[in-house]
Design an enzyme around this catalytic site. Structure first.
Site, short mmCIF file in Angstrom:
data_model
loop_
_atom_site.label_atom_id
_atom_site.label_comp_id
_atom_site.label_asym_id
_atom_site.label_seq_id
_atom_site.Cartn_x
_atom_site.Cartn_y
_atom_site.Cartn_z
N GLN A 85 -30.14 16.79 -65.73
CA GLN A 85 -31.48 17.25 -66.30
C GLN A 85 -32.20 18.14 -65.30
OE1 GLN A 85 -32.50 13.13 -68.38
NE2 GLN A 85 -33.90 14.79 -69.16
N HIS A 86 -33.39 18.42 -65.86
CA HIS A 86 -34.69 18.99 -65.17
C HIS A 86 -33.96 20.70 -64.49
CE1 HIS A 86 -36.44 15.38 -65.93
NE2 HIS A 86 -35.54 14.84 -64.92
N ASP A 248 -27.72 14.50 -69.12
CA ASP A 248 -26.93 13.45 -68.85
C ASP A 248 -27.39 11.76 -69.12
OD1 ASP A 248 -28.89 13.15 -66.84
OD2 ASP A 248 -27.43 13.53 -65.27
#
Length: 498
Positions: A85-86, A248
């Site tokens: 992520q991110h 994830d």
């Protein structure tokens, strides 16, 4: 073959890419493959990755999984992608990456995040406006950093994607994002499930960022089919559907059957996460609880600790122990490690919220300074952080009946017992420890089913494909629970002094 329904699940993580081949009819994982990634590390906490590596690893992991499963890639009906992520992937108008992707674990943008947080009116303002409190790992501060540090790159931005969005784009040529992963950007409102366009205009009034956003699609929708050239390159069916995919944690939730209230997934990875399913976006007043959207149509309240197996590995390597010896020493020490407490905040910490903290070992005496106590103390200290996070989720009204444990740490029987005793709750591991890639494959089966008139619900698929490992089931032991509670209270007193 008619008696199989084959799906490819991909999980692109920080350390590498994993691929699995799932038969959604029997629920069996037929084969797996993996390929490693390199990290670009630099001063000030820079953590980046070259996106070309992801494509190479995707290809290699897929070929290895097909080989291991002994199936023909032309029989693959769908592909699902789980991604870290991110991360920020910036593309030019030709679809080429403008620079390496800045990752979730990058802290170089801390100053930018502080300024954005101030602009939003602090943690409270961020929570009210977005439903989450932005942290340095989130995507939004990476955009401001790019504008200030690399104006020439910023001027060429045509598309802004997250890691899993980028892989879907490579597969299909279509740029879109799904609500779960979008929740971690910092420019997305998790209550209304919409981009916060004003925040992007505040960063750049020209509207360049707004124009570069991908469209948002529902979790059960397909992005499209695989581009013919990519299908040929991967050796798979060009008619395979690519599902929406997700972050994830969202895919790990599906891969552990965490799609209805009462289920809790705990991941013992380099960082630790605890998340649950919620039907409504009930935002916790505690700013460390992130109420992300799930990739199954609901919400996924989540807490993340920055230190878990990275801290246990640091102690294990310091004492030059292999994993078996380390686990034996942990088991040898009594609960509470004879008074030795470790606050394992080697990377600073998010839960409890101590971003500038460092690690410490407390309570040492001539009598209790042993390798066994140090090993036990680091495992207990990291587990206590997860207990603190689970308590926050409970305070927000989440119920939990048992914990599904995933990640590297879950392979240790002694650690499973410590988790069960600390949380006073039974724990069990799924048979398939790669919950991210399994969840991605299940989601691909769900998307394909939706496209074919909904023969299988997500619940049907999870029922069939998520199998728990009875040998891993671990129950709390009453006297251990009492001793663990005392050790946890001691940990809390130590944390309070910080």
């Amino acid at each position: 073959m008619a008696n199989q329904q084959l799906f490819l699940g991909i999980d692109c993580g920080t350390q590498g890419t994993k691929a699995i081949i799932l038969d959604a009819l029997s629920g069996q994982v037929l084969g797996q493959g993996a390929a490693a990634h390199e990290l670009i590390s630099g001063a000030n906490g820079r953590r980046e990755q070259d996106t070309a590596q992801w494509l190479d690893a995707f290809t290699l992991a897929t070929r290895r999984a097909l080989l291991a499963a002994q199936v023909d890639g032309q029989d693959i009906l769908g592909i699902g992608v789980s991604g870290q992520q991110h991360g920020l992937v910036l593309l030019d108008d030709q679809g080429q990456a403008l620079r390496p992707a800045k990752l979730w674990c990058d802290t170089e943008t801390t100053a930018e995040n502080d300024r954005l947080l101030k602009h939003l009116g602090g943690e409270k303002g961020s929570l009210e406006r977005l439903g989450v409190v932005i942290a340095p790992g989130y995507t939004v501060s990476k955009l401001l950093w790019t504008k200030e540090q690399h104006p020439e790159v910023f001027a060429r931005i045509a598309h802004i994607l997250l890691p899993h969005d980028y892989l879907n784009f490579w597969l299909t040529g279509r740029r879109c994002s799904e609500y779960g992963d979008a929740s971690g950007t910092g420019y997305f409102n998790v209550r209304t499930r919409q981009w916060d366009l004003q925040l992007l205009r505040d960063i750049d009034p020209t509207g360049r960022l707004q124009a570069a956003l991908p469209e948002l699609i529902d979790a059960h929708h397909a992005v499209g089919t695989v581009l013919p050239g990519i299908a040929e390159h991967l050796g798979i069916n060009p008619h395979a559907l690519v599902s929406s995919g997700g972050g994830d944690n969202m895919m790990g939730a599906i891969g552990t059957g965490n799609i209805k209230p009462g289920a809790i997934t705990m991941s013992l990875g380099s960082s630790g996460t605890v998340y649950a399913y919620a039907e409504q976006p009930k935002i916790s007043p505690d700013t460390t609880v992130a109420t992300f959207c799930s990739s199954s149509g609901g919400w996924l309240p989540l807490i993340c600790t920055m230190n878990l197996t990275n801290a246990t590995t640091a102690v294990r390597e310091l004492l030059e122990l292999d994993i078996e010896t380390f686990n034996a020493l942990v088991a040898q020490a009594p609960i509470g490690a004879e008074g030795v407490s470790m606050l394992p905040f080697l990377n600073g910490e998010r839960v409890p919220a101590l971003p500038h903290a460092t690690g410490s070992v407390l309570g040492l005496t001539m009598g209790n300074l042993t390798r066994a106590n140090l090993c036990r103390a680091v495992v207990e200290g990291t587990t206590f952080g997860l207990r603190h996070g689970l308590d926050l989720l409970h305070h927000n009204g989440l119920q939990s009946l048992r914990i599904c444990l995933i990640g590297g740490g879950s392979k240790s029987a002694v650690w499973r017992q410590i988790v069960a005793d600390t949380l006073n709750m039974p724990v069990v591991c799924p048979e398939q420890s790669e919950a991210g890639s399994l969840g991605a494959a299940i989601q691909a089966a769900w998307c394909t089913s939706s496209a074919n008139g909904h023969e299988d619900s997500l619940a049907d698929l999870c029922e069939r494909c998520v199998r728990l490992d009875p040998a891993s089931e671990t129950w709390p032991i009453a006297e251990n629970v009492a001793a663990s509670q005392l050790a946890y209270e001691r940990y809390q007193r130590h944390v309070a002094t910080l």
